[in-house]
Design an enzyme around this catalytic site. Structure first.
Site, PDB file in Angstrom:
ATOM      1  N   GLU A 171      11.087   8.118   5.833  1.00 34.15           N
ATOM      2  CA  GLU A 171      10.386   8.350   7.111  1.00 34.15           C
ATOM      3  C   GLU A 171      11.588   7.753   8.057  1.00 34.15           C
ATOM      4  OE1 GLU A 171       6.844   5.963   7.323  1.00 34.15           O
ATOM      5  OE2 GLU A 171       5.836   7.017   5.658  1.00 34.15           O
ATOM      6  N   GLU A 283       4.128  10.154  -0.631  1.00 35.50           N
ATOM      7  CA  GLU A 283       3.101   9.098   0.018  1.00 35.50           C
ATOM      8  C   GLU A 283       1.873   9.828   0.100  1.00 35.50           C
ATOM      9  OE1 GLU A 283       4.257   5.957   2.552  1.00 35.50           O
ATOM     10  OE2 GLU A 283       6.327   5.821   1.783  1.00 35.50           O
TER      11      GLU A 283
END
Length: 495
Positions: A171, A283
């Site tokens: 991220e 995720e």
């Protein structure tokens, strides 16, 4: 009534077992007090909680991602090797704690070996350097007589661990990430890392850092990295107290897969890439209640229906989705919850278990014809959360199917059905050009009844019932309980 037509001869892709993957991060009680608890009577001599290990083995995880997540962007892997009492204790910047480093690379890789699963290490592109990353790959994978390979041997592991999967940061687009980049900055840095890692280990499979599949970050990163990586990652978390929003939001993943596929195909065409990357949904989960602290979400059966739908979506799109990692596995937004004395499974554990147990080699084409839902907006809402309104209408029953490969002697079919209706629904499952061979095994999960015993008092349970249904030629009829998840498994023959 819903009619579900399956064409076993029409494969939509080979199902990679890494779709049934997990993720563990140094977050709350996921590692410490979760899968690893030194000194506990429930742990083995390495500190692995045996009850948790047994539950995770049942899920047959194809891959396990570690160590983060946000945690990794300030994690220096060399702090977590060697004698445990000599490892430094460090500030943990992602979640605001301290990291003891008593569970590190060798412990994680030994844990993967105990589970029989592939490791997937995410590299620190926040405070870490390319030299750190190369040292980590060397430590894990080198069979030579170099410095970090020698350190691994000194720490008790003679043979290389042979880690195949490496993530190029986590991220890195987010301002919550230590050392965040713009997309252009990320591509410049990740290009350097990818080329160098491949020089050291040509067998490494690399994962570029994606967002949600439909934004400028993904376009820039895919254009810049598609020729250098094997996977592009996506993340998604959904959930709502509104029942219909909760169970329908996973269809956002289907939209993201379509958009990401288009971006990858565009890059492959323009750059003449013969083997373009595939998608790693590394995720995903239902997560909306406990957004801070230890993230110890307590799940309901509506959440389990959402999880079952996610796995149907990954199965239907397995030609592009080659990896998916449920975040996370123990205590923090997890299917398994521990106390000092016991481990319990939450409702979301059941669809993961049944999908992983039933899944066969190839995903088959499925057509669902039945009642649909186009629910009104929740009270007070001006639009659907996550913009799901423009994805409907949605079938009351969501379906996916897998079949055994054609080169095996015993042909089998497995069908996974999520009944989102608050009513019983009758489903007829039809096979095209095939006939069922004998009765069908039926396993159905529903919410727990009032008064059902719980392993831990604050953890909801669920009911798993097993039976069989007679089949006739290419059809089996099943009655699906309200708000339920069902797996149908049967043998089949050519007509």
């Amino acid at each position: 009534m819903t009619r579900i037509a399956i064409d076993p001869a029409r494969s939509v892709g080979r199902l990679d077992r890494k779709v049934f993957g997990g993720f563990v991060e140094h977050l709350g009680r996921c590692i410490y007090g979760g899968l690893y608890e030194e000194g506990s009577p429930l742990s083995d001599d390495r500190g692995f909680r045996k009850d948790v290990l047994g539950l995770l083995r049942e899920l047959r995880l194809g891959v396990l991602r570690w160590p983060g997540g946000n945690f990794v962007s300030n994690y220096h892997w060399a702090d977590g090797i060697g004698p445990k009492d000599d490892r430094p204790r460090r500030p943990e910047l992602a979640w605001g704690g301290e990291e003891s480093n008593r569970f590190g690379t060798d412990e994680y890789l030994a844990y993967c070996a105990e589970l029989g699963t592939e490791p997937y290490i995410c590299l620190n592109m926040g405070t870490g350097t390319l030299a750190d990353a190369l040292a980590w790959v060397e430590y894990c994978n080198s069979a030579g007589h170099t410095h970090w390979a020698a350190r691994r041997r000194d720490n008790g592991r003679d043979e290389p661990w042979r880690v195949t999967y490496w993530g190029l940061g986590n991220e890195m687009y987010g301002d919550w990430q230590v050392g965040a980049f713009t997309a252009e900055e990320y591509v410049r840095e990740a290009t350097r890392w990818a080329r160098a890692i491949r020089m050291l280990d040509p067998q490494a499979k690399l994962v570029s850092c994606g967002m949600n599949g439909w934004n400028e970050w993904d376009r820039v990163v895919i254009d810049g990295m598609a020729s250098l990586v094997d996977y592009h990652s996506l993340h998604i978390y959904t959930g709502s107290d509104d029942y219909w929003t909760n169970v329908l939001q996973p269809h956002q993943a289907e939209r993201a897969i379509r958009y990401t596929q288009a971006l990858i195909e565009r890059a492959a065409y323009r750059q003449k890439i013969a083997a373009p990357p595939r998608i790693a949904y590394d995720e995903w989960n239902v997560w909306y209640r406990n957004m801070t602290g230890a993230l110890e979400e307590r799940y309901t059966f509506a959440d389990a229906l959402a999880v079952g739908t996610y796995l149907n979506i990954f199965t239907r799109n397995c030609d592009w989705v080659r990896m998916a990692n449920l975040a996370q596995m123990v205590n923090a937004i997890a299917p398994v919850v521990t106390s000092a004395d016991a481990a319990a499974v939450q409702p979301i554990w059941y669809p993961v278990l049944l999908h992983a147990q039933a899944a066969l080699d190839l995903a088959a084409d499925v057509h669902v014809n039945g009642p649909v839902i186009s629910p009104e907006l929740p009270a007070g809402a001006s639009r659907w959360p996550f913009r799901i309104g423009d994805l409907g209408p949605f079938g009351l029953i969501d379906a996916a199917a897998t079949v055994s490969a054609s080169d095996v002697s015993a042909h089998k079919v497995a069908v996974t059905l999520v009944n989102r209706s608050p009513e019983d629904e009758l489903a007829e499952v039809l096979l095209r050009d095939y006939a069922f061979d004998g009765p069908a095994r039926i396993r159905t999960v529903t919410a727990a009844r009032p008064g059902d015993a719980r392993a831990l008092p604050d953890v909801e349970t669920a009911q798993l019932e097993e039976g069989s249904e007679h089949t006739k030629d290419g059809m089996v009829a099943v009655r699906l309980p309200p708000r339920s998840f069902t797996v149908i498994e049967a043998a089949m023959t050519n007509r």
